[in-house]
Motif scaffolding. Structure first.
Motif, PDB file in Angstrom:
ATOM      1  N   THR A 251      92.546  49.411 -23.990  1.00 35.89           N
ATOM      2  CA  THR A 251      93.515  48.522 -23.359  1.00 35.89           C
ATOM      3  C   THR A 251      93.887  47.382 -24.286  1.00 35.89           C
ATOM      4  O   THR A 251      95.062  46.999 -24.376  1.00 35.89           O
ATOM      5  CB  THR A 251      92.953  47.965 -22.033  1.00 35.89           C
ATOM      6  OG1 THR A 251      92.545  49.049 -21.198  1.00 35.89           O
ATOM      7  CG2 THR A 251      94.004  47.141 -21.306  1.00 35.89           C
ATOM      8  N   ARG A 252      92.898  46.827 -24.975  1.00 39.25           N
ATOM      9  CA  ARG A 252      93.188  45.750 -25.920  1.00 39.25           C
ATOM     10  C   ARG A 252      94.127  46.245 -27.020  1.00 39.25           C
ATOM     11  O   ARG A 252      95.027  45.532 -27.463  1.00 39.25           O
ATOM     12  CB  ARG A 252      91.888  45.213 -26.515  1.00 39.25           C
ATOM     13  CG  ARG A 252      91.110  44.337 -25.562  1.00 39.25           C
ATOM     14  CD  ARG A 252      89.991  43.589 -26.265  1.00 39.25           C
ATOM     15  NE  ARG A 252      88.887  44.474 -26.626  1.00 39.25           N
ATOM     16  CZ  ARG A 252      87.879  44.762 -25.801  1.00 39.25           C
ATOM     17  NH1 ARG A 252      87.850  44.263 -24.583  1.00 39.25           N
ATOM     18  NH2 ARG A 252      86.885  45.567 -26.204  1.00 39.25           N
ATOM     19  N   SER A 253      93.939  47.482 -27.447  1.00 45.44           N
ATOM     20  CA  SER A 253      94.757  48.046 -28.510  1.00 45.44           C
ATOM     21  C   SER A 253      96.197  48.246 -28.075  1.00 45.44           C
ATOM     22  O   SER A 253      97.135  47.861 -28.779  1.00 45.44           O
ATOM     23  CB  SER A 253      94.160  49.378 -28.975  1.00 45.44           C
ATOM     24  OG  SER A 253      95.018  50.020 -29.894  1.00 45.44           O
ATOM     25  N   THR A 254      96.409  48.865 -26.913  1.00 48.18           N
ATOM     26  CA  THR A 254      97.780  49.122 -26.459  1.00 48.18           C
ATOM     27  C   THR A 254      98.505  47.833 -26.124  1.00 48.18           C
ATOM     28  O   THR A 254      99.715  47.716 -26.341  1.00 48.18           O
ATOM     29  CB  THR A 254      97.783  50.058 -25.233  1.00 48.18           C
ATOM     30  OG1 THR A 254      96.984  49.481 -24.184  1.00 48.18           O
ATOM     31  CG2 THR A 254      97.232  51.429 -25.585  1.00 48.18           C
ATOM     32  N   ALA A 255      97.776  46.852 -25.609  1.00 49.61           N
ATOM     33  CA  ALA A 255      98.399  45.564 -25.307  1.00 49.61           C
ATOM     34  C   ALA A 255      98.796  44.836 -26.582  1.00 49.61           C
ATOM     35  O   ALA A 255      99.857  44.205 -26.660  1.00 49.61           O
ATOM     36  CB  ALA A 255      97.437  44.705 -24.486  1.00 49.61           C
ATOM     37  N   ALA A 256      97.959  44.931 -27.617  1.00 48.25           N
ATOM     38  CA  ALA A 256      98.242  44.257 -28.879  1.00 48.25           C
ATOM     39  C   ALA A 256      99.445  44.861 -29.583  1.00 48.25           C
ATOM     40  O   ALA A 256     100.168  44.172 -30.312  1.00 48.25           O
ATOM     41  CB  ALA A 256      97.030  44.331 -29.790  1.00 48.25           C
TER      42      ALA A 256
END
Length: 452
Positions: free
Chosen positions: A386-391
């Motif tokens: 989730t952190r990756s796709t949001a970033a």
């Protein structure tokens, strides 16, 4: 970050969205929450009650249902901890939200607030004088969000909407075990993507799970293809109907899309089954063990609608929508914008709260969420995926808003009408490229003529 939007300046997240069923789902979430006149501080503790004489009831309509409604309920609960004197009633109106709101505005009884995923519809309401400016939230919004996000909700120089929830719609989610069994890694190009799909089928798992019952999943697939093939300028022009849907670039993208839809034996349930599969089911098909299919092509909100137990990176993972003919790292986004049809002290306090890191974090911990709130800690996201796709939304060199959300809602974003139905027809008959383009142009022309 460069953000493109043909309707309201610059842009960032849809429905998204929007994961919801075709039928309007009516659910009522009622929480006693309160508002104060004290300005929202991004550093103040979320649980600290604010003393105030302000009280009242807020009604709100929006697309969120199921897991998304539960997550937003947590946002309301967090607000309740700080402002215990106002009642917020949220009603889920599903994919029929544009129609519900248009009728309510026409009859003179809209809700106090609404979650709208279509910038084109927001612009229409604002220009008709149906919306109230949210300039009282500008200070907090500007402190927590980059200028691009502020411009999204700005129409004719006034802030009319706060983008609360964003989504990266240029992602493909896959079953880890299915990829291991097939001996493949996440593809980076469209050619590799199609080749891997055949390998997956040969290994015993259909490559594609398609939620065709929710027509917006099909428009999202087309838009990601069109963006990569035709480029940002053409994408922007088609979004504004500055070029016709019979343009050669549209037909080219339809033919590329047909490479997936025509591979009927590689779609779980075939195209007929896909037409009757809703979005959450299409996700479960991939996330369950053993999987019914290996991949589902949709946004970063995918894990948030799964109802089967699955572990990030172990059971499922994600890769960026493949490059086509050397295209760059373009990202399509969707966004849920909170607009106000009325203005009261209670409404003002709730809108200002939604611009704070505390409000964003209350949803972020559930997953299926991204935000432009630069002051929310990445640790609020529940997992590295989730952190990756949001970033990716913040780091992309080019970001465009969901095309169908920018168009008149009768064409671009209403269940049972316009694009959604025509792409469902294309799902069943992907060889009909010219006929589909002609029908899309006819529906678009009628919608834009009616709006003018």
């Amino acid at each position: 970050m460069k953000v493109e939007n043909s309707h309201v300046g610059v842009n960032v997240n849809r429905r998204v969205v929007r994961p919801a069923s075709i039928a309007a789902v009516v659910m009522l979430a009622t929480v006693v929450v309160g508002c104060g006149s004290t300005p929202e501080s991004s550093a103040s503790p979320a649980a600290k009650p604010i003393s105030s004489t302000v009280s009242g009831t807020i009604t709100m309509d929006g697309v969120w249902s199921g897991a998304e409604l539960s997550a937003f309920q947590d946002v309301i609960d967090t607000f309740h901890q700080r402002y215990p004197n106002v009642t917020v009633n949220f009603r889920s109106t599903g994919d029929n939200t544009p129609t519900v709101l248009a009728k309510a505005v026409a009859l003179g009884h809209p809700p106090d607030l609404a979650d709208i995923a279509q910038p084109g519809l927001i612009k229409q309401f604002a220009e008709r004088g149906a919306l109230k400016p949210e300039t009282y939230a500008l200070s907090s919004y500007s402190a927590n969000f980059a200028p691009a996000w502020v411009k999204l909700g700005t129409i004719n120089g006034k802030l009319y909407g706060v983008v609360f929830k964003a989504s990266n719609k240029s992602t493909v989610w896959y079953n880890v075990q299915a990829f291991k069994t097939a001996g493949i890694s996440p593809p980076t190009t469209w050619r590799q993507f199609l080749s891997d799909a055949k390998t997956l089928k040969a290994s015993g798992t259909p490559a594609y799970s398609i939620g065709g019952a929710d027509g917006w999943t099909l428009t999202d697939l087309f838009e990601n293809i069109y963006l990569r093939q035709a480029g940002v300028a053409k994408y922007r022009a088609l979004s504004a109907h500055a070029i016709k849907w019979t343009d050669p670039t549209v037909k080219r993208a339809l033919r590329t899309m047909a490479a997936v839809l025509s591979d009927t034996s590689n779609i779980y349930g075939g195209t007929t089954g896909a037409l009757h599969t809703d979005f959450p089911t299409s996700v479960n098909n991939v996330f369950q063990s053993p999987p019914n299919a290996a991949m589902v092509m949709e946004g970063d909100f995918v894990p948030g609608v799964a109802t089967v137990k699955a572990t990030p990176t172990t059971d499922y993972n994600v890769f960026t929508f493949p490059s086509i003919n050397g295209s760059g790292p373009e990202v399509e986004i969707g966004g849920d914008t909170i607009v106000a049809f009325r203005d009261t002290p209670a409404i003002e306090a709730f809108i200002k709260f939604l611009t704070t890191p505390q409000a964003a974090a209350a949803w972020a911990k559930h997953g299926g969420f991204a935000t432009g709130n630069k002051n929310m800690s990445p640790s609020a996201y529940p997992d590295p995926i989730t952190r990756s796709t949001a970033a990716s939304v913040a780091s992309a060199t080019t970001v465009v808003f969901d095309m169908s959300d920018q168009q008149p809602s009768s064409f671009g974003a209403t269940a049972g009408r316009g694009e959604w139905v025509l792409f469902q027809d294309f799902l069943l008959k992907p060889t009909n490229v010219n006929g589909t383009a002609t029908k899309l142009e006819g529906a678009a022309s009628a919608a834009y003529k009616k709006r003018s």
